[in-house]
Write an enzyme that holds these catalytic residues in place. Structure first.
Site, PDB file in Angstrom:
ATOM      1  N   HIS A   1      -7.618  -5.616  -1.846  1.00  0.00           N
ATOM      2  CA  HIS A   1      -6.503  -4.551  -0.977  1.00  0.00           C
ATOM      3  C   HIS A   1      -5.640  -5.824  -0.627  1.00  0.00           C
ATOM      4  CE1 HIS A   1      -4.290  -0.940  -0.713  1.00  0.00           C
ATOM      5  NE2 HIS A   1      -4.034  -1.050   0.848  1.00  0.00           N
TER       6      HIS A   1
ATOM      7  N   SER B   1       0.850  -1.121   0.358  1.00  0.00           N
ATOM      8  CA  SER B   1       0.015  -0.117   0.158  1.00  0.00           C
ATOM      9  C   SER B   1       1.018   1.721   0.191  1.00  0.00           C
ATOM     10  CB  SER B   1      -1.002   0.169   0.834  1.00  0.00           C
ATOM     11  OG  SER B   1      -1.545   0.393   0.935  1.00  0.00           O
TER      12      SER B   1
ATOM     13  N   ASP C   1      -8.297  -3.892  -6.345  1.00  0.00           N
ATOM     14  CA  ASP C   1      -8.286  -3.765  -4.934  1.00  0.00           C
ATOM     15  C   ASP C   1      -9.026  -2.206  -4.560  1.00  0.00           C
ATOM     16  OD1 ASP C   1      -7.399  -1.926  -3.148  1.00  0.00           O
ATOM     17  OD2 ASP C   1      -5.130  -2.156  -3.526  1.00  0.00           O
TER      18      ASP C   1
END
Length: 337
Positions: free
Chosen positions: A317, A201, A285
């Site tokens: 994600h 991320s 995601d």
């Protein structure tokens, strides 16, 4: 108390007004506590290299007793797993920084060890002492040191520290990785020639940014569900979180901020990436759209730059399905090897 990334239990004596740390609590982070309603016992959930979420109980006499033990295959002995050690270094501006280093056994793995620099996501999160999951395999089987930094912008160090990478200060956090590489080079037990930067991320952005700005000093990078361009990310992330992210990264609708975000985005600097890169993403995601991976990979392929690409059609994600998570980690291991 979050003490530099280790969640520590402290007790206040109401008579002396002194704080103490009870003896017998295992090394690691105390994730949760709960009082017994009548017996005066305190249950502790302790997360450490020796096992995740182990429950211990502290009685009124200060004795700590384990109530659970990890269930593991016969071939694994978590009691032998190496505990992480705290590390400290200074940023380019003298800012005090810290993190956690898990070193391989020097008897089984002599000589300077390669390093996986594992940058947390968030960004407002932090690396802490505790269970490393599959990453213990890297330490115990491959002899790779796992270094988890808390660069500026990490939580747990106060509001001022948290805001030190906001907006136009974004790249100061990347510079923290540069001074951490200096720290690695000064440790004779670590091999500064074999460092891979990895993150998920926001940590994925940090891995890409390290590839751009620190490429001559690292061996490669692993970008997991990371941001390659802040403008396209802000325009495509789910609407329910867009304004919140703009407060952190900057508002791309402002022309001056948009130009700045474009200037620091790794996608617009792929010509500076010279070391192998592994990019991992999930097509579903909602936070960091998969197009962030697609656009950076295609740009690198056009240049003939070595890049591995793992895209899961049924993930979001991060990889949650066990079969996908195992394939993902096996890919990471092959890439590092």
């Amino acid at each position: 108390v979050n003490a530099g990334g280790r969640e520590t239990l402290r007790l206040l004596d109401l008579t002396t007004r002194r704080w103490t740390e009870p003896a017998g609590v295992p090394a690691g982070s105390v994730d949760a506590v709960k009082w017994h309603p009548t017996r005066g016992l305190l249950a502790l959930q302790v997360d450490s290299a020796r096992g995740p979420g182990r429950v211990h109980v502290l009685d009124g006499d200060g004795r700590v007793a384990p109530w659970t033990t990890p269930e593991v295959p016969p071939c694994i002995d978590p009691s032998r797993f190496v505990q992480a050690e705290p590390v400290q270094w200074r940023g380019h501006d003298g800012l005090a920084l810290s993190g956690w280093l898990t070193r391989p056994d020097p008897v089984r793995f002599p000589g300077p060890r390669p390093v996986l620099m594992l940058v947390h996501g968030g960004h407002a999160s932090h690396a802490k002492d505790g269970w490393k999951g599959r990453y213990h395999h890297l330490v115990e089987r491959l002899g790779i040191a796992v270094l988890q930094p808390n660069v500026r912008g990490s939580s747990g160090f106060g509001k001022t520290f948290l805001g030190l990478d906001d907006g136009r200060l974004r790249e100061d956090a990347v510079r923290d990785l540069g001074t951490l590489l200096d720290w690695v080079a000064a440790d004779p037990a670590l091999d500064a020639e074999r460092v891979v930067v990895m993150g998920g991320s926001y940590g994925g952005y940090m891995a890409l940014a390290a590839s751009v700005q620190l490429g001559e000093r690292i061996a490669g990078a692993v970008d997991v569900v990371g941001i390659s361009n802040f403008v396209s990310f802000l325009e495509r992330t789910e609407s329910y979180r867009r304004d919140h992210r703009r407060q952190e990264y900057g508002d791309e609708r402002d022309p001056a901020m948009r130009a700045f975000l474009e200037s620091i985005s790794p996608l617009n600097q792929v010509d500076r990436i010279s070391k192998p890169l592994l990019v991992v993403h999930g097509r579903n995601d909602p936070r960091v759209p998969w197009t962030e991976a697609e656009q950076s990979v295609r740009r690198l392929q056009q240049r003939g730059q070595p890049v591995w690409y793992l895209l899961a059609d049924n993930e979001g994600h991060g990889f949650a399905r066990r079969e996908n998570a195992e394939a993902y980690f096996a890919t990471v291991v092959q890439f590092l090897q």
